[in-house]
Design a protein around this motif. Structure first.
Motif, PDB file in Angstrom:
ATOM      1  N   THR A 147       0.829  -1.197   0.000  1.00 26.15           N
ATOM      2  CA  THR A 147       0.000   0.000   0.000  1.00 26.15           C
ATOM      3  C   THR A 147       0.868   1.254   0.000  1.00 26.15           C
ATOM      4  OG1 THR A 147      -1.751  -1.173   1.173  1.00 26.15           O
ATOM      5  CG2 THR A 147      -1.840   1.224   1.221  1.00 26.15           C
ATOM      6  N   LYS A 148       1.910   1.248   0.807  1.00 28.12           N
ATOM      7  CA  LYS A 148       2.844   2.381   0.863  1.00 28.12           C
ATOM      8  C   LYS A 148       3.486   2.607  -0.504  1.00 28.12           C
ATOM      9  CE  LYS A 148       5.909   5.227   2.791  1.00 28.12           C
ATOM     10  NZ  LYS A 148       5.604   6.484   3.400  1.00 28.12           N
ATOM     11  N   VAL A 152       3.049   6.021  -2.854  1.00 25.35           N
ATOM     12  CA  VAL A 152       4.214   6.793  -3.312  1.00 25.35           C
ATOM     13  C   VAL A 152       4.215   6.857  -4.834  1.00 25.35           C
ATOM     14  CG1 VAL A 152       6.734   6.793  -3.448  1.00 25.35           C
ATOM     15  CG2 VAL A 152       5.611   6.373  -1.257  1.00 25.35           C
ATOM     16  N   TRP A 153       4.001   5.726  -5.502  1.00 27.02           N
ATOM     17  CA  TRP A 153       3.983   5.693  -6.963  1.00 27.02           C
ATOM     18  C   TRP A 153       2.868   6.574  -7.525  1.00 27.02           C
ATOM     19  CZ3 TRP A 153      -0.023   3.647  -9.965  1.00 27.02           C
ATOM     20  CH2 TRP A 153       0.206   3.663 -11.335  1.00 27.02           C
ATOM     21  N   ARG A 154       1.689   6.482  -6.913  1.00 23.91           N
ATOM     22  CA  ARG A 154       0.541   7.261  -7.402  1.00 23.91           C
ATOM     23  C   ARG A 154       0.798   8.750  -7.254  1.00 23.91           C
ATOM     24  NH1 ARG A 154      -2.634   6.743 -11.220  1.00 23.91           N
ATOM     25  NH2 ARG A 154      -4.815   6.586 -10.778  1.00 23.91           N
ATOM     26  N   ASP A 164       2.283  13.969  -9.581  1.00 26.07           N
ATOM     27  CA  ASP A 164       3.213  15.106  -9.550  1.00 26.07           C
ATOM     28  C   ASP A 164       3.810  15.350 -10.929  1.00 26.07           C
ATOM     29  OD1 ASP A 164       2.948  15.860  -6.910  1.00 26.07           O
ATOM     30  OD2 ASP A 164       4.626  14.622  -6.220  1.00 26.07           O
ATOM     31  N   LYS A 165       4.145  14.294 -11.622  1.00 28.83           N
ATOM     32  CA  LYS A 165       4.737  14.419 -12.953  1.00 28.83           C
ATOM     33  C   LYS A 165       3.775  15.138 -13.909  1.00 28.83           C
ATOM     34  CE  LYS A 165       7.266  11.503 -16.174  1.00 28.83           C
ATOM     35  NZ  LYS A 165       7.614  10.120 -16.511  1.00 28.83           N
ATOM     36  N   PHE A 222      -4.908  15.972  -5.922  1.00 28.84           N
ATOM     37  CA  PHE A 222      -5.063  15.185  -4.694  1.00 28.84           C
ATOM     38  C   PHE A 222      -3.791  14.381  -4.450  1.00 28.84           C
ATOM     39  CE2 PHE A 222      -6.017  11.323  -2.395  1.00 28.84           C
ATOM     40  CZ  PHE A 222      -6.795  11.784  -1.349  1.00 28.84           C
ATOM     41  N   ARG A 223      -3.320  14.341  -3.208  1.00 26.37           N
ATOM     42  CA  ARG A 223      -2.159  13.538  -2.840  1.00 26.37           C
ATOM     43  C   ARG A 223      -2.533  12.637  -1.663  1.00 26.37           C
ATOM     44  NH1 ARG A 223      -1.457  15.248  -6.928  1.00 26.37           N
ATOM     45  NH2 ARG A 223       0.333  16.297  -7.855  1.00 26.37           N
TER      46      ARG A 223
END
Length: 87
Positions: free
Chosen positions: A43-44, A48-50, A55-56, A83-84
Motif C-alpha cells: 500500500t505504501k 508513493v507511486w501514485r 506530480d509528474k 489530490f495527494r
C-alpha cells in the motif's frame, strides 16, 4: 459485534486439540501478521507511486493550466490531479 466476531475467530485459531502451547494457532497468527505487513508495504509503495505519477503530470502543467483544471474539472476526491495520498 466486533467482540463476537473476535470470539468466533479466536475459537477457530486457538482450538482445544492444540492445547497447551497452541503452536498451530500461534503460527497462524504469525502468518497473518506477516501478510498484514506485506499488505501495508504494498500500500505504501502504491501511494508513493501514485503521488509521483500525479506530480509528474501536475508539474508539467503551467500555472494557468493548473488554475483552469481546478476551476473546470469534474473529477472528485482522489481522482483529482491535485489530490495527494498521505502516507
Amino acid at each position: 459485534m466486533f467482540v463476537q466476531a473476535g470470539s468466533i475467530i479466536s475459537s477457530n485459531i486457538y482450538r482445544k486439540d492444540d492445547l497447551p502451547k497452541y503452536k498451530r494457532g500461534n503460527m497462524q497468527l504469525f502468518a497473518i501478521a506477516w501478510a498484514s505487513l506485506g499488505a501495508l508495504l504494498l500500500t505504501k509503495v502504491y501511494y508513493v507511486w501514485r503521488n509521483q505519477s500525479r506530480d509528474k503530470i501536475w508539474n508539467a502543467m503551467t500555472l494557468e493550466e493548473q488554475h483552469h483544471y481546478r476551476a473546470t474539472t469534474k473529477d472528485k476526491g482522489n481522482k483529482r490531479l491535485d489530490f495527494r495520498f498521505a502516507h
